[in-house]
Design an enzyme around this catalytic site. Structure first.
Site, PDB file in Angstrom:
ATOM      1  N   GLN A 173      35.708  26.425  53.040  1.00  0.00           N
ATOM      2  CA  GLN A 173      34.971  27.530  52.444  1.00  0.00           C
ATOM      3  C   GLN A 173      33.585  27.663  53.074  1.00  0.00           C
ATOM      4  O   GLN A 173      33.109  28.766  53.351  1.00  0.00           O
ATOM      5  CB  GLN A 173      34.848  27.316  50.935  1.00  0.00           C
ATOM      6  CG  GLN A 173      34.383  28.541  50.168  1.00  0.00           C
ATOM      7  CD  GLN A 173      35.383  29.683  50.201  1.00  0.00           C
ATOM      8  OE1 GLN A 173      36.578  29.453  50.299  1.00  0.00           O
ATOM      9  NE2 GLN A 173      34.893  30.898  50.125  1.00  0.00           N
ATOM     10  N   SER A 209      34.245  29.145  44.879  1.00  0.00           N
ATOM     11  CA  SER A 209      35.422  29.945  45.208  1.00  0.00           C
ATOM     12  C   SER A 209      36.628  29.514  44.388  1.00  0.00           C
ATOM     13  O   SER A 209      36.934  28.324  44.273  1.00  0.00           O
ATOM     14  CB  SER A 209      35.764  29.804  46.698  1.00  0.00           C
ATOM     15  OG  SER A 209      37.025  30.395  46.976  1.00  0.00           O
ATOM     16  N   HIS A 211      39.584  29.797  45.261  1.00  0.00           N
ATOM     17  CA  HIS A 211      40.584  29.212  46.148  1.00  0.00           C
ATOM     18  C   HIS A 211      40.509  27.687  46.148  1.00  0.00           C
ATOM     19  O   HIS A 211      41.497  27.019  46.438  1.00  0.00           O
ATOM     20  CB  HIS A 211      40.411  29.750  47.569  1.00  0.00           C
ATOM     21  CG  HIS A 211      40.924  31.153  47.729  1.00  0.00           C
ATOM     22  ND1 HIS A 211      42.266  31.442  47.815  1.00  0.00           N
ATOM     23  CD2 HIS A 211      40.272  32.340  47.806  1.00  0.00           C
ATOM     24  CE1 HIS A 211      42.423  32.748  47.947  1.00  0.00           C
ATOM     25  NE2 HIS A 211      41.228  33.311  47.943  1.00  0.00           N
ATOM     26  N   ASP A 218      45.895  35.097  47.732  1.00  0.00           N
ATOM     27  CA  ASP A 218      45.772  36.454  48.240  1.00  0.00           C
ATOM     28  C   ASP A 218      47.143  36.878  48.731  1.00  0.00           C
ATOM     29  O   ASP A 218      47.725  36.227  49.604  1.00  0.00           O
ATOM     30  CB  ASP A 218      44.769  36.516  49.389  1.00  0.00           C
ATOM     31  CG  ASP A 218      43.354  36.168  48.945  1.00  0.00           C
ATOM     32  OD1 ASP A 218      43.054  36.327  47.745  1.00  0.00           O
ATOM     33  OD2 ASP A 218      42.552  35.733  49.803  1.00  0.00           O
ATOM     34  N   GLU A 266      39.104  43.520  44.422  1.00  0.00           N
ATOM     35  CA  GLU A 266      40.053  42.942  45.364  1.00  0.00           C
ATOM     36  C   GLU A 266      41.464  43.088  44.809  1.00  0.00           C
ATOM     37  O   GLU A 266      41.884  42.326  43.919  1.00  0.00           O
ATOM     38  CB  GLU A 266      39.750  41.464  45.618  1.00  0.00           C
ATOM     39  CG  GLU A 266      38.443  41.227  46.343  1.00  0.00           C
ATOM     40  CD  GLU A 266      38.241  39.769  46.746  1.00  0.00           C
ATOM     41  OE1 GLU A 266      37.223  39.481  47.402  1.00  0.00           O
ATOM     42  OE2 GLU A 266      39.099  38.929  46.406  1.00  0.00           O
ATOM     43  N   HIS A 269      43.869  39.762  45.275  1.00  0.00           N
ATOM     44  CA  HIS A 269      43.524  38.431  44.786  1.00  0.00           C
ATOM     45  C   HIS A 269      44.090  38.217  43.387  1.00  0.00           C
ATOM     46  O   HIS A 269      43.650  38.851  42.412  1.00  0.00           O
ATOM     47  CB  HIS A 269      42.006  38.262  44.776  1.00  0.00           C
ATOM     48  CG  HIS A 269      41.547  36.886  44.385  1.00  0.00           C
ATOM     49  ND1 HIS A 269      41.052  35.979  45.304  1.00  0.00           N
ATOM     50  CD2 HIS A 269      41.495  36.250  43.183  1.00  0.00           C
ATOM     51  CE1 HIS A 269      40.719  34.857  44.679  1.00  0.00           C
ATOM     52  NE2 HIS A 269      40.984  34.999  43.385  1.00  0.00           N
TER      53      HIS A 269
END
Length: 296
Positions: A173, A209, A211, A218, A266, A269
């Protein structure tokens, strides 16, 4: 019908998806005094897209490009127990900390954990990872089967999906954000702070994040693989937004909620929160932040 998960990873290599590099929305909220007019903004957006794609090809090399064109993640047969992936080596149920390395005493993941610009992920956070069997990326063990079920059902209805990105550790990241900041400073003459503010509308600093939780993915359409607002017009994305809650997923950064999430819209996402929470969040048209603030 085949479901494709394009990637640029050889077995055993660290994940480095083409789509990890965020393709920026044309209408991001950077209020640059040097720019004026809709045409100039569109030109800048197209230039940025071309630059980043070329940069990816240089970094990843010819072998990665070839793999990205031929690697597939295929569900076979109507019975999920018969569905298999491509024949890359499989790593399943690997316990890991932020680097995804083997670990012990990993606690059950909090599906409602909040990670945003105001809530940093604990440095001792660990997640049990389950790699997609084509080796493209890993996700949290708790959401793996739900992800497979969702994409399997969508595939059965004739849709084709690409998982662009899953789990990323802090180092990855940090690398992504530093690259984005440097690119904006170089190409658009921004100061470091301007570039940071601009890029963190999508690319979060390390520790902030989703993630990094392993609970976010995504997902894009095979026929349109750009991470921009046009993704919402694909049949695959419409199906995902209409059906994701049945599998425990939410659209994490919806349109019109940017002031709450701190992130631009987004369409690609998706965040796993479990079926009960997902159906309430999507049914009410609210965000995870709002759901947690009212106590579910």
């Amino acid at each position: 019908m085949e479901t494709y998960f394009l990637h640029s990873k050889l077995p055993g290599q660290q994940e480095k998806s083409f789509f990890d590099r965020k393709q920026k929305n044309g209408n991001r909220k950077y209020n640059a005094e040097k720019e004026s007019g809709h045409t100039e903004k569109n030109s800048r957006y197209r230039e940025q897209q071309e630059y980043r794609l070329k940069r990816q090809c240089r970094l990843l090399g010819t072998a990665a490009v070839i793999l990205a064109g031929v690697s597939v993640f295929t569900f076979m047969g109507r019975n999920r127990s018969e569905r298999t992936f491509t024949n890359y080596p499989v790593m399943t149920g690997i316990h890991g900390g932020q680097s995804g390395q083997a670990g012990e005493n990993v606690q059950e993941t909090d599906l409602l954990i909040l990670v945003n610009k105001d809530h940093v992920l604990s440095e001792d956070y660990e997640v049990e990872l389950h790699w997609l069997r084509n080796g493209s990326c890993a996700v949290a063990e708790e959401m793996y089967q739900a992800l497979c079920d969702m994409l399997s059902d969508g595939t059965d209805e004739g849709f084709q999906f690409v998982v662009a990105s899953g789990y990323r550790d802090r180092e990855k990241q940090k690398q992504l954000l530093e690259e984005d900041i440097a690119a904006s400073m170089e190409r658009y003459g921004m100061s470091w702070q301007e570039a940071y503010d601009y890029e963190t509308r999508e690319t979060m600093p390390p520790g902030f994040s989703e993630h990094e939780t392993g609970l976010a993915v995504d997902i894009v359409s095979l026929n349109y693989q750009m991470l921009d607002e046009s993704q919402e017009r694909t049949e695959e994305n419409r199906w995902l937004r209409e059906n994701c809650s049945r599998y425990g997923f939410i659209l994490r950064y919806p349109r019109g909620k940017e002031d709450i999430t701190g992130i631009d819209y987004e369409a690609w996402h998706f965040r796993y929160v479990g079926v009960e929470a997902a159906e309430k969040i999507m049914g009410k048209g609210i965000t995870l932040e709002e759901y947690l603030s009212i106590g579910g």
